[in-house]
Design an enzyme around this catalytic site. Structure first.
Site, short mmCIF file in Angstrom:
data_model
loop_
_atom_site.label_atom_id
_atom_site.label_comp_id
_atom_site.label_asym_id
_atom_site.label_seq_id
_atom_site.Cartn_x
_atom_site.Cartn_y
_atom_site.Cartn_z
N ASP A 44 46.17 29.32 38.90
CA ASP A 44 46.98 28.75 39.56
C ASP A 44 46.97 28.86 41.16
O ASP A 44 47.72 27.52 41.48
CB ASP A 44 47.72 30.28 39.48
CG ASP A 44 47.55 31.19 39.99
OD1 ASP A 44 46.34 31.19 40.72
OD2 ASP A 44 48.11 32.26 40.65
N SER A 45 45.68 28.22 41.69
CA SER A 45 45.04 27.08 42.51
C SER A 45 45.58 26.24 42.03
O SER A 45 45.80 25.17 43.17
CB SER A 45 43.75 27.39 42.65
OG SER A 45 42.53 27.25 41.28
N ASP A 83 46.13 30.87 34.16
CA ASP A 83 46.14 32.00 35.39
C ASP A 83 47.51 32.50 34.62
O ASP A 83 48.97 31.61 34.31
CB ASP A 83 46.21 31.37 36.62
CG ASP A 83 45.35 32.28 36.72
OD1 ASP A 83 45.06 33.20 37.10
OD2 ASP A 83 44.83 31.74 38.29
N LYS A 112 44.71 34.82 32.89
CA LYS A 112 44.20 36.05 33.49
C LYS A 112 45.39 37.04 34.37
O LYS A 112 46.23 35.67 34.60
CB LYS A 112 42.83 35.23 34.57
CG LYS A 112 42.68 35.71 35.48
CD LYS A 112 41.92 35.47 36.52
CE LYS A 112 42.02 34.56 37.25
NZ LYS A 112 42.70 34.63 38.52
N GLU A 114 46.78 38.90 37.67
CA GLU A 114 45.87 39.87 39.01
C GLU A 114 46.23 40.94 38.96
O GLU A 114 48.07 40.97 38.83
CB GLU A 114 46.54 38.95 40.31
CG GLU A 114 45.47 37.63 40.40
CD GLU A 114 45.80 36.94 41.27
OE1 GLU A 114 46.67 37.82 42.62
OE2 GLU A 114 46.19 35.20 41.79
N GLU A 178 37.27 39.18 43.87
CA GLU A 178 37.52 37.93 44.72
C GLU A 178 37.50 38.32 46.09
O GLU A 178 37.80 39.08 46.42
CB GLU A 178 38.36 37.27 44.65
CG GLU A 178 39.39 36.06 45.15
CD GLU A 178 40.10 34.67 44.88
OE1 GLU A 178 40.75 35.31 43.61
OE2 GLU A 178 40.77 34.44 46.12
O1 KIV Z 1 43.36 30.34 40.29
C1 KIV Z 1 42.47 30.03 41.09
O2 KIV Z 1 41.49 29.42 41.18
C2 KIV Z 1 41.37 31.15 40.40
C3 KIV Z 1 40.02 31.95 40.98
C4 KIV Z 1 40.22 31.58 42.55
C5 KIV Z 1 39.28 33.28 40.49
O3 KIV Z 1 41.87 32.20 40.16
#
Ligand code: KIV
Length: 261
Positions: A44-45, A83, A112, A114, A178
């Site tokens: 989600d970056s 994500d 994934k 969080e 992280e």
């Molecule tokens: O969104 C992302 O890029 C991440 C990584 C930093 C692990 O969650």
């Protein structure tokens, strides 16, 4: 060329470092898969490095599914993890299951989420329905407003173990750590049976991940202590584009060879 499975990732713990990177579109996925990263994360970056936002809160399911579909078209071997964006799994279990499942329908191999023990019962459910889950503890970017910024977490080396253990028991196949001190990351890595993947977590995790655009230096003002840049991509792109622009201005592009008769 055999597709990487979550069993392969589990087997790598203590044997071989797991190499992971983010990707958000077809070309980044194509090159990351070609290099042989075991895991490609559709992070989600994307909210920050693709859409130009200051944080990850504003990206939603629609964009994340679009990025996932594009990445999956470029991947033959890597395990693709998507994500789950902010509010796609926090509102209700029903919504979380539907959203997680839609990433698998879009082509991802896993999702994934969080969080630690507060989401372990949800993760247990997802896994029981056949949705592989990667955990993510330490600094959770979706909680940056609570931290007051993207701050180092887990300064007490014992503080994150309970979360890590609850994720392990819920059935995650790996855990992203992280922005935690390397001694905390080492302690967790030595005390869970699933692989840990570090980002800003030092050298003692089972694998490492960085953001594609950070590794390649594509956004000049994104500079973090834990990132190693392997290219000054922004300058390389700028130089090439300047030459292209110059060739247009000086009528050097196109030549007749680059044209149709
Ligand atoms: O969104 C992302 O890029 C991440 C990584 C930093 C692990 O969650």
């Amino acid at each position: 060329m055999q597709k990487i499975t979550i069993k392969d990732i589990l087997r790598m713990k203590g044997r071989e470092k797991i190499a992971a990177i983010t990707a958000y579109d077809y070309p980044s996925a194509l090159v990351a898969d070609d290099v042989g990263f075991e895991i490609i994360l559709v992070g989600d970056s994307a909210s920050m490095v693709i859409h130009g936002n200051d944080n990850t809160l504003s990206i939603g399911m629609e964009e994340m599914l679009m990025h996932t579909k594009a990445v999956c078209k470029g991947v033959k071997r890597s395990l693709v993890v998507s994500d789950m964006p902010f509010l796609s799994y926090q509102v209700s279990e029903e919504e979380a299951i539907r959203n997680a499942g839609s990433f698998l329908k879009a082509g991802a191999d896993a999702v994934k989420l969080e969080g630690g023990k507060e989401i372990s019962s949800l993760i247990r459910k997802l896994v029981s329905y056949g949705i592989p889950v990667m955990g993510h503890i330490g600094m959770n970017p979706q909680k940056f407003k609570i931290y007051g910024g993207f701050k180092l977490q887990g300064k007490d080396k014992y503080s994150l173990l309970e979360d890590a253990k609850s994720l392990e028991e819920a059935g995650v196949f790996s855990i992203v750590l992280e922005k935690v001190p390397y001694e905390s990351a080492r302690y967790i890595t030595e005390n869970v049976s699933v692989p840990t993947i570090g980002i800003g977590a030092g050298p003692y995790t089972d694998g490492q991940i960085l953001v594609f655009h950070d590794v390649l230096g594509l956004i000049p003002h994104y500079k973090f202590k834990f990132v190693r840049r392997y290219l000054e991509g922004y300058s390389v792109f700028k130089e090439a584009l300047s030459k292209f622009k110059g060739d247009i201005k000086s009528s050097n592009f196109p030549t007749l060879e680059e044209s149709y008769e």
